[in-house]
Scaffold this active site. Structure first.
Site, mmCIF file in Angstrom:
data_model
loop_
_atom_site.group_PDB
_atom_site.id
_atom_site.type_symbol
_atom_site.label_atom_id
_atom_site.label_comp_id
_atom_site.label_asym_id
_atom_site.label_seq_id
_atom_site.Cartn_x
_atom_site.Cartn_y
_atom_site.Cartn_z
ATOM 1 N N ASP A 48 50.907 35.694 -17.600
ATOM 2 C CA ASP A 48 49.791 34.812 -17.891
ATOM 3 C C ASP A 48 50.321 33.380 -17.935
ATOM 4 O O ASP A 48 51.246 33.090 -18.694
ATOM 5 C CB ASP A 48 49.167 35.190 -19.237
ATOM 6 N N ASP B 168 52.416 33.499 -8.701
ATOM 7 C CA ASP B 168 51.642 32.789 -7.688
ATOM 8 C C ASP B 168 51.190 31.440 -8.233
ATOM 9 O O ASP B 168 50.621 30.634 -7.520
ATOM 10 C CB ASP B 168 50.407 33.599 -7.301
ATOM 11 N N THR C 144 54.242 43.661 -6.892
ATOM 12 C CA THR C 144 53.327 44.085 -7.946
ATOM 13 C C THR C 144 51.924 44.144 -7.354
ATOM 14 O O THR C 144 51.688 43.691 -6.233
ATOM 15 C CB THR C 144 53.324 43.078 -9.117
ATOM 16 N N GLU C 145 50.982 44.660 -8.124
ATOM 17 C CA GLU C 145 49.588 44.684 -7.675
ATOM 18 C C GLU C 145 49.082 43.259 -7.427
ATOM 19 O O GLU C 145 48.418 42.996 -6.420
ATOM 20 C CB GLU C 145 48.691 45.366 -8.723
ATOM 21 N N GLU D 46 50.876 40.614 -6.751
ATOM 22 C CA GLU D 46 51.583 40.037 -5.604
ATOM 23 C C GLU D 46 50.929 40.451 -4.296
ATOM 24 O O GLU D 46 50.736 39.622 -3.405
ATOM 25 C CB GLU D 46 53.045 40.481 -5.644
#
Length: 193
Positions: free
Chosen positions: A97, A133, A170-171, A173
Site C-alpha cells: 500500500d 507500480d 504477483t497478481e 504485477e
C-alpha cells in the site's frame, strides 16, 4: 501455537538448515507459491494482515501442496516479536500500500522504523527487494533507503524490459503490466557496524 512462539526457531518448523525468506503483504499467495516452486530449498514465510485475503493464499498452498511455505495472519508492525536478529535472509515487499498522503508516511513499509526492523532481522548481507507500480512510493522508498544508509544493489525503472526469467509475478504485477504500466524494482542491502 502463536507465530511468536517460533521466534528463533523458524528453521525447525519445516526442514532444518533452510534459508528463510519473508514476504510482507502476501496477498493471495501467487508470488510466494511461485517462489516456493522455484526454490524448494528455501523456507518462505508470508505475512498478511487481512484475513479475507490470506484465505486465498492458504487455499493456494493447500492446492499446490508446497511444503516450504508458512503463512502468518499478523500485522508486520513489530517483526522483532516474530523473528530473532539475523534470522531472515531475504525480505520481499511486493506492491505494498503506497499510503500516498504525507500524514500516512509512517505506515509505508519503507519508512525508517520498518527499515530498522528489517536491518535487525536480516542476516548480514541480507537483502530487501521492493516491487511496485507506484512511482511515488518507489521514489519515496529510494530516498528512504538512501537516508537510512542502505546500499542500492539494483534499481529498475521497468522490470519487465529486463526479461528476468527468475521474476515471479504477483497478481497485481500481472494486472498492472498488462495495462502497460512499468513495474519498479530495487534491491537493497543494509550495512552492519
Amino acid at each position: 501455537m502463536h507465530p511468536s512462539e517460533y521466534k528463533g526457531k523458524w528453521k525447525q518448523l519445516k526442514t532444518a538448515n533452510k534459508s528463510i525468506h519473508l514476504e510482507i503483504g502476501t496477498g493471495k499467495g501467487q508470488f510466494i507459491d511461485g517462489m516456493a516452486q522455484q526454490h524448494p530449498d528455501i523456507h518462505f514465510i508470508g505475512i498478511e494482515v487481512a484475513k479475507s485475503i490470506i484465505v486465498s493464499a492458504v487455499e493456494k498452498v493447500k492446492e499446490t501442496q508446497r511444503k516450504n511455505i508458512t503463512l502468518i495472519n499478523e500485522d508486520a508492525q513489530d517483526l522483532s516479536d516474530l523473528f530473532e536478529n539475523n534470522e531472515v535472509e531475504k525480505i520481499y515487499l511486493n506492491f505494498s500500500d503506497p499510503w500516498p498522503k504525507n500524514k500516512h508516511a509512517k505506515r509505508r513499509l519503507t519508512y525508517h522504523t520498518f527499515l530498522e526492523q528489517y536491518q535487525r532481522i536480516l542476516k548480514p548481507n541480507g537483502e530487501l527487494i521492493l516491487k511496485t507500480d507506484n512511482k511515488g512510493l518507489f521514489e519515496y522508498s529510494l530516498v528512504s533507503f538512501s537516508q537510512f544508509g542502505g546500499i542500492l544493489e539494483d534499481v529498475s525503472l521497468d522490470l519487465h524490459l529486463l526479461d528476468d526469467p527468475f521474476n515471479v509475478m504477483t497478481e497485481y504485477e500481472e494486472k498492472f503490466s498488462a495495462k502497460g504500466q512499468p513495474i519498479y524494482r530495487s534491491r537493497i542491502r543494509f550495512p552492519r557496524e
